[in-house]
Design a protein around this motif. Structure first.
Motif, PDB file in Angstrom:
ATOM      1  N   MET A   1      68.526  84.705 102.210  1.00  0.00           N
ATOM      2  CA  MET A   1      67.743  85.814 103.091  1.00  0.00           C
ATOM      3  C   MET A   1      68.326  85.929 104.406  1.00  0.00           C
ATOM      4  SD  MET A   1      63.711  85.876 103.055  1.00  0.00           S
ATOM      5  CE  MET A   1      63.059  85.714 101.316  1.00  0.00           C
ATOM      6  N   THR A  75      68.714  90.017 100.679  1.00  0.00           N
ATOM      7  CA  THR A  75      69.373  89.037  99.862  1.00  0.00           C
ATOM      8  C   THR A  75      70.785  89.382  99.669  1.00  0.00           C
ATOM      9  OG1 THR A  75      68.139  90.090  98.079  1.00  0.00           O
ATOM     10  CG2 THR A  75      66.799  88.464  99.115  1.00  0.00           C
ATOM     11  N   LEU A 140      56.024  95.823  93.528  1.00  0.00           N
ATOM     12  CA  LEU A 140      57.558  95.712  93.213  1.00  0.00           C
ATOM     13  C   LEU A 140      57.918  95.871  91.784  1.00  0.00           C
ATOM     14  CD1 LEU A 140      58.503  92.338  95.513  1.00  0.00           C
ATOM     15  CD2 LEU A 140      58.941  94.794  95.841  1.00  0.00           C
ATOM     16  N   GLN A 144      60.806  98.010  90.646  1.00  0.00           N
ATOM     17  CA  GLN A 144      61.949  97.755  89.760  1.00  0.00           C
ATOM     18  C   GLN A 144      61.967  98.908  88.675  1.00  0.00           C
ATOM     19  OE1 GLN A 144      60.242  94.014  88.837  1.00  0.00           O
ATOM     20  NE2 GLN A 144      60.390  93.201  90.982  1.00  0.00           N
ATOM     21  N   ALA A 182      59.470  81.046  98.474  1.00  0.00           N
ATOM     22  CA  ALA A 182      58.232  81.593  98.554  1.00  0.00           C
ATOM     23  C   ALA A 182      57.174  80.968  98.059  1.00  0.00           C
ATOM     24  CB  ALA A 182      58.287  83.323  98.173  1.00  0.00           C
ATOM     25  N   ASP A 304      57.566  88.040 105.589  1.00  0.00           N
ATOM     26  CA  ASP A 304      57.733  87.158 104.559  1.00  0.00           C
ATOM     27  C   ASP A 304      57.378  85.925 105.147  1.00  0.00           C
ATOM     28  OD1 ASP A 304      58.065  86.133 102.067  1.00  0.00           O
ATOM     29  OD2 ASP A 304      60.350  86.489 102.207  1.00  0.00           O
TER      30      ASP A 304
HETATM   31  C1  LIG Z   1      62.587  87.251  98.593  1.00  0.00           C
HETATM   32  S1  LIG Z   1      62.088  88.063  97.173  1.00  0.00           S
HETATM   33  C2  LIG Z   1      63.644  87.932  96.170  1.00  0.00           C
HETATM   34  C3  LIG Z   1      63.754  88.956  95.212  1.00  0.00           C
HETATM   35  C4  LIG Z   1      65.310  89.226  94.580  1.00  0.00           C
HETATM   36  N1  LIG Z   1      65.174  87.842  93.390  1.00  0.00           N
HETATM   37  C5  LIG Z   1      66.411  89.114  95.254  1.00  0.00           C
HETATM   38  O1  LIG Z   1      67.067  88.075  95.310  1.00  0.00           O
HETATM   39  O2  LIG Z   1      66.511  89.971  95.842  1.00  0.00           O
HETATM   40  C6  LIG Z   1      60.933  87.095  96.071  1.00  0.00           C
HETATM   41  C7  LIG Z   1      60.494  87.923  94.923  1.00  0.00           C
HETATM   42  O3  LIG Z   1      59.735  86.916  94.215  1.00  0.00           O
HETATM   43  C8  LIG Z   1      58.528  87.191  93.708  1.00  0.00           C
HETATM   44  N2  LIG Z   1      57.720  86.127  93.551  1.00  0.00           N
HETATM   45  C9  LIG Z   1      57.163  85.348  94.478  1.00  0.00           C
HETATM   46  N3  LIG Z   1      56.256  84.461  93.745  1.00  0.00           N
HETATM   47  C10 LIG Z   1      56.513  84.817  92.676  1.00  0.00           C
HETATM   48  C11 LIG Z   1      55.599  84.012  91.508  1.00  0.00           C
HETATM   49  N4  LIG Z   1      55.063  83.026  91.593  1.00  0.00           N
HETATM   50  N5  LIG Z   1      55.868  84.599  90.496  1.00  0.00           N
HETATM   51  C12 LIG Z   1      56.604  85.643  90.067  1.00  0.00           C
HETATM   52  N6  LIG Z   1      57.423  86.332  91.339  1.00  0.00           N
HETATM   53  C13 LIG Z   1      57.151  85.945  92.337  1.00  0.00           C
HETATM   54  C14 LIG Z   1      58.342  88.311  94.894  1.00  0.00           C
HETATM   55  O4  LIG Z   1      57.281  89.400  94.624  1.00  0.00           O
HETATM   56  C15 LIG Z   1      59.729  89.001  94.886  1.00  0.00           C
HETATM   57  O5  LIG Z   1      60.061  89.930  93.946  1.00  0.00           O
END
Ligand SMILES: C[S@@+](CC[C@H](N)C(=O)[O-])C[C@H]1O[C@@H](n2cnc3c(N)ncnc32)[C@H](O)[C@@H]1O
Length: 400
Positions: A1, A75, A140, A144, A182, A304
């Motif tokens: 990030m 990202t 999201l 998507q 996260a 975040d």
């Molecule tokens: C920082 S974003 C990264 C998004 C994308 N992968 C990128 O690189 O742009 C984190 C993503 O993970 C999802 N997320 C977080 N915890 C999760 C979980 N436990 N299971 C599934 N998705 C999750 C969030 O909703 C978001 O879509």
């Protein structure tokens, strides 16, 4: 990030529109109530979970734009389609060694990585049977689907959104970019003089959140002693965090992968570097409107909250989940191994202007001062043993 480091005092002066201010007020109110319901003290792990994922009120459950210029952070897939192209090149190698293989992406953000991976795999003539997306945020998912409908309409029928990991065994690739950071973490304070450990939780007074320690349980204290042996001589008052749910969570999301690889991309370090004495205030990192700072109590529900990944813990989880640790390297070396230079040529052709644009994006992905070194790539393999090209240029497994 990506986001610029910002003093928190400057952040407090940012003006919010009415909808965001209302969303923030509700998220804050919910957390204050949760603290009261828990008897006045809430573990930070639970605080982070609610701040990010409380239904309708958490950062990832609410509707605000998060990614790109109008959001909070950027990202790698948002910086450049080169990232997705290189991930696709790695997927192509793995899919080519399997029959009827699929891809499961976890946490797909805006959908850009999915679109870029599918686009490049199509041109490589190696489309997966299915492209599943496991996404926790309903908002999201919607974004998507819209993004993919706009940019890959003819491939949309291959894309399916899942509420939980696939129940049936499958062969293929699991992908996650910036998802592990996260996962909620516990926070602790080390008392070297008293040989004691405190768990840091959250209390409130006059509507303000504050840290409050209480004696850690035996398991947590033992875990912290192990981390301190790995990191070095911690001074009294050393604060850091770890992710207790990482192994169980990765086990759950990879369980149905029969043959193939899981590819994890995130920022973080091997344990010995993560827990160095000089990193005495942990690695919490919050993002709000492209400002990066370390205060999780600001802009609750609107920002975040992340923590760096302990890649040694992730390597340990690979063994617990029955995988072989197939690779660990920096993002820059992964991109070099999967041929980012060739991907630039492929996209730009003879267009010098386009090539210059891509070269600029590649610098952000590759340079050590940008994302190149802070971000790492790790591969787990099950049922296959061949080397993976993204991990051949620099093998950092010995650092774990
Ligand atoms: C920082 S974003 C990264 C998004 C994308 N992968 C990128 O690189 O742009 C984190 C993503 O993970 C999802 N997320 C977080 N915890 C999760 C979980 N436990 N299971 C599934 N998705 C999750 C969030 O909703 C978001 O879509």
């Amino acid at each position: 990030m990506h986001g610029n480091d910002t003093p928190t005092a400057n952040l407090r002066e940012l003006k919010l529109d009415e909808a965001a201010a209302e969303q923030g007020r509700k998220a804050r109110e919910n957390l204050l109530q949760q603290i009261d319901a828990a008897g006045g003290w809430l573990s930070f792990e639970r605080f982070m979970e609610l701040a990010l994922y409380a239904p309708l009120l958490g950062y990832y459950s609410g509707g605000a734009q998060k990614f790109g210029a109008g959001g909070d952070f950027t990202t790698a897939p948002e910086i450049s389609s080169l990232f997705g192209a290189c991930v696709a090149v790695q997927c192509e190698e793995i899919l080519g060694r399997l029959n009827a293989a699929s891809i499961l992406e976890i946490g797909a953000g805006s959908g850009r990585l999915a679109a870029d991976v599918l686009g490049r795999l199509e041109s490589l003539r190696r489309l997966p049977e299915h492209y599943w997306i496991l996404e926790i945020s309903a908002d999201l998912r919607h974004r998507q689907r819209e993004y993919l409908a706009r940019h890959r309409p003819h491939l949309l029928e291959r894309v399916h959104w899942l509420d939980r990991p696939p129940a049936e065994p499958f062969d293929g690739v699991i992908l996650a970019n910036e998802v592990l950071d996260a996962l909620p973490v516990v926070r602790f304070r080390w008392h070297a003089d008293a040989d004691a450990v405190e768990e840091l939780g959250v209390v409130h007074s006059d509507g303000h959140f504050a840290w409050r320690g209480r004696p850690a349980g035996a398991a947590m204290a033992e875990k912290c002693r192990m981390l301190s042996r790995a990191g070095g001589d911690w001074e009294d008052g050393y604060v850091s965090e770890y992710c207790p749910r990482l192994a169980a969570w990765t086990r759950a999301v990879t369980r149905s992968l029969r043959n193939g690889a899981a590819l994890w991309f995130d920022y973080g370090l091997p344990r010995a570097q993560y827990y160095l004495p000089e990193r005495h205030d942990g690695t919490l990192l919050c993002h709000f409107r492209h400002r990066a700072h370390g205060d999780p109590f600001l802009w609750v529900g609107l920002q975040d909250i992340t923590a760096w990944v302990d890649f040694t813990l992730l390597a340990e989880a690979s063994r617990e989940c029955g995988f072989q640790l197939a690779g660990f390297t920096t993002q820059a070396h992964f991109l070099a191994g999967t041929g980012i230079d060739a991907e630039m040529q492929f996209v730009a052709g003879n267009d010098a202007h386009r090539f210059a644009q891509l070269a600029n994006q590649a610098r952000q992905l590759l340079l050590p001062g940008e994302m190149g070194e802070r971000f790492k790539a790790m591969a787990w393999q099950r049922g296959m043993h061949e080397p993976l090209r993204g991990f051949e240029v620099l093998d950092l497994r010995h650092t774990l």
